[in-house]
Design a protein around this motif. Structure first.
Motif, mmCIF file in Angstrom:
data_model
loop_
_atom_site.group_PDB
_atom_site.id
_atom_site.type_symbol
_atom_site.label_atom_id
_atom_site.label_comp_id
_atom_site.label_asym_id
_atom_site.label_seq_id
_atom_site.Cartn_x
_atom_site.Cartn_y
_atom_site.Cartn_z
ATOM 1 N N ALA A 204 -166.221 -52.671 30.993
ATOM 2 C CA ALA A 204 -165.086 -53.492 30.503
ATOM 3 C C ALA A 204 -165.266 -53.762 28.902
ATOM 4 O O ALA A 204 -164.544 -53.953 28.207
ATOM 5 N N LEU A 205 -166.691 -54.127 28.521
ATOM 6 C CA LEU A 205 -166.981 -54.576 27.269
ATOM 7 C C LEU A 205 -166.794 -53.447 26.229
ATOM 8 O O LEU A 205 -166.134 -53.619 25.019
ATOM 9 N N THR A 206 -167.064 -52.292 26.584
ATOM 10 C CA THR A 206 -166.790 -51.019 25.701
ATOM 11 C C THR A 206 -165.567 -50.882 25.517
ATOM 12 O O THR A 206 -164.958 -50.643 24.499
ATOM 13 N N GLN A 207 -164.544 -51.163 26.589
ATOM 14 C CA GLN A 207 -163.180 -50.810 26.354
ATOM 15 C C GLN A 207 -162.567 -51.838 25.740
ATOM 16 O O GLN A 207 -161.807 -51.736 24.655
ATOM 17 N N THR A 208 -162.824 -53.298 25.532
ATOM 18 C CA THR A 208 -162.571 -54.393 24.963
ATOM 19 C C THR A 208 -162.993 -54.107 23.431
ATOM 20 O O THR A 208 -162.122 -54.156 22.651
ATOM 21 N N ASN A 209 -164.125 -53.646 23.157
ATOM 22 C CA ASN A 209 -164.716 -53.166 21.838
ATOM 23 C C ASN A 209 -163.839 -52.073 21.326
ATOM 24 O O ASN A 209 -163.322 -52.174 20.044
ATOM 25 N N ASP A 210 -163.404 -51.018 21.966
ATOM 26 C CA ASP A 210 -162.884 -49.949 21.446
ATOM 27 C C ASP A 210 -161.328 -50.767 21.073
ATOM 28 O O ASP A 210 -160.766 -50.141 19.888
ATOM 29 N N GLN A 211 -160.634 -51.562 21.781
ATOM 30 C CA GLN A 211 -159.317 -52.032 21.395
ATOM 31 C C GLN A 211 -159.381 -52.743 20.406
ATOM 32 O O GLN A 211 -158.482 -52.792 19.610
ATOM 33 N N LYS A 212 -160.604 -53.671 20.113
ATOM 34 C CA LYS A 212 -160.592 -54.343 18.956
ATOM 35 C C LYS A 212 -160.834 -53.747 17.586
ATOM 36 O O LYS A 212 -160.215 -53.931 16.484
ATOM 37 N N PHE A 213 -161.792 -52.655 17.714
ATOM 38 C CA PHE A 213 -161.882 -51.499 16.515
ATOM 39 C C PHE A 213 -160.491 -50.802 16.214
ATOM 40 O O PHE A 213 -160.067 -50.692 15.113
ATOM 41 N N ASP A 214 -159.942 -50.398 17.213
ATOM 42 C CA ASP A 214 -158.685 -50.025 17.239
ATOM 43 C C ASP A 214 -157.590 -50.926 16.250
ATOM 44 O O ASP A 214 -156.887 -50.401 15.479
ATOM 45 N N GLN A 215 -157.646 -52.068 16.781
ATOM 46 C CA GLN A 215 -156.707 -53.182 15.960
ATOM 47 C C GLN A 215 -157.075 -53.107 14.691
ATOM 48 O O GLN A 215 -156.310 -53.250 13.636
ATOM 49 N N LEU A 216 -158.669 -53.171 14.592
ATOM 50 C CA LEU A 216 -159.111 -53.615 13.190
ATOM 51 C C LEU A 216 -158.529 -52.342 12.344
ATOM 52 O O LEU A 216 -158.527 -52.659 11.035
ATOM 53 N N ARG A 217 -158.652 -51.214 12.635
ATOM 54 C CA ARG A 217 -158.341 -50.028 12.102
ATOM 55 C C ARG A 217 -156.878 -50.004 11.654
ATOM 56 O O ARG A 217 -156.496 -49.761 10.453
ATOM 57 N N GLU A 218 -156.068 -50.436 12.529
ATOM 58 C CA GLU A 218 -154.732 -50.506 12.266
ATOM 59 C C GLU A 218 -154.463 -51.749 11.080
ATOM 60 O O GLU A 218 -153.634 -51.543 10.471
ATOM 61 N N GLU A 219 -155.322 -52.539 11.082
ATOM 62 C CA GLU A 219 -154.700 -53.627 10.339
ATOM 63 C C GLU A 219 -155.557 -53.344 8.867
ATOM 64 O O GLU A 219 -154.977 -53.690 7.909
ATOM 65 N N VAL A 220 -156.555 -52.393 8.733
ATOM 66 C CA VAL A 220 -157.270 -52.163 7.628
ATOM 67 C C VAL A 220 -156.393 -51.023 6.825
ATOM 68 O O VAL A 220 -156.112 -50.972 5.748
ATOM 69 N N ARG A 221 -155.543 -50.273 7.580
ATOM 70 C CA ARG A 221 -154.465 -49.322 7.093
ATOM 71 C C ARG A 221 -153.490 -49.761 6.405
ATOM 72 O O ARG A 221 -152.918 -50.263 5.799
#
Length: 109
Positions: free
Chosen positions: A92-109
């Motif tokens: 669950a932690l890995t999945q949450t981290n992946d989601q947050k990294f995806d959100q961070l990538r989207e915001e950085v783009r």
């Protein structure tokens, strides 16, 4: 006075020793049968007690082995439960981290 007492004590000691020797050499007709029976009974009682103790010790070993086996199984089950829970939480932690990294990538783009 002291030497007189010493001489009397030595004489009495010699008399006692002589009397003891006479008693040992004299054959008496003492019936030893009751004593032998008592010794046999004691020997049999000892054997029964020893056998009972061995059986009790064997029984205790079996009970201890069974109890230890049950404890190991319980511990194994508990450890498996903890491992499964930990695996789920890490997943669950890995999945949450992946989601947050995806959100961070989207915001950085």
């Amino acid at each position: 006075m002291n030497s007189t007492l010493l001489v009397i004590a030595v004489i009495l000691l010699i008399v006692v020793v002589v009397l003891q020797i006479v008693l040992l050499l004299r054959r008496s007709n003492v019936d030893m049968n009751p004593v032998q029976q008592a010794l046999q009974w004691l020997g049999q009682s000892f054997e029964r007690t020893e056998r009972a103790m061995r059986e009790e010790i064997a029984r205790n070993r079996e009970e201890t082995a069974g109890s230890l086996q049950q404890s190991r199984e319980e511990l194994s089950g508990s450890l498996k439960g903890v491992g499964d829970t930990l695996l789920q939480q890490v997943g669950a932690l890995t999945q949450t981290n992946d989601q947050k990294f995806d959100q961070l990538r989207e915001e950085v783009r």
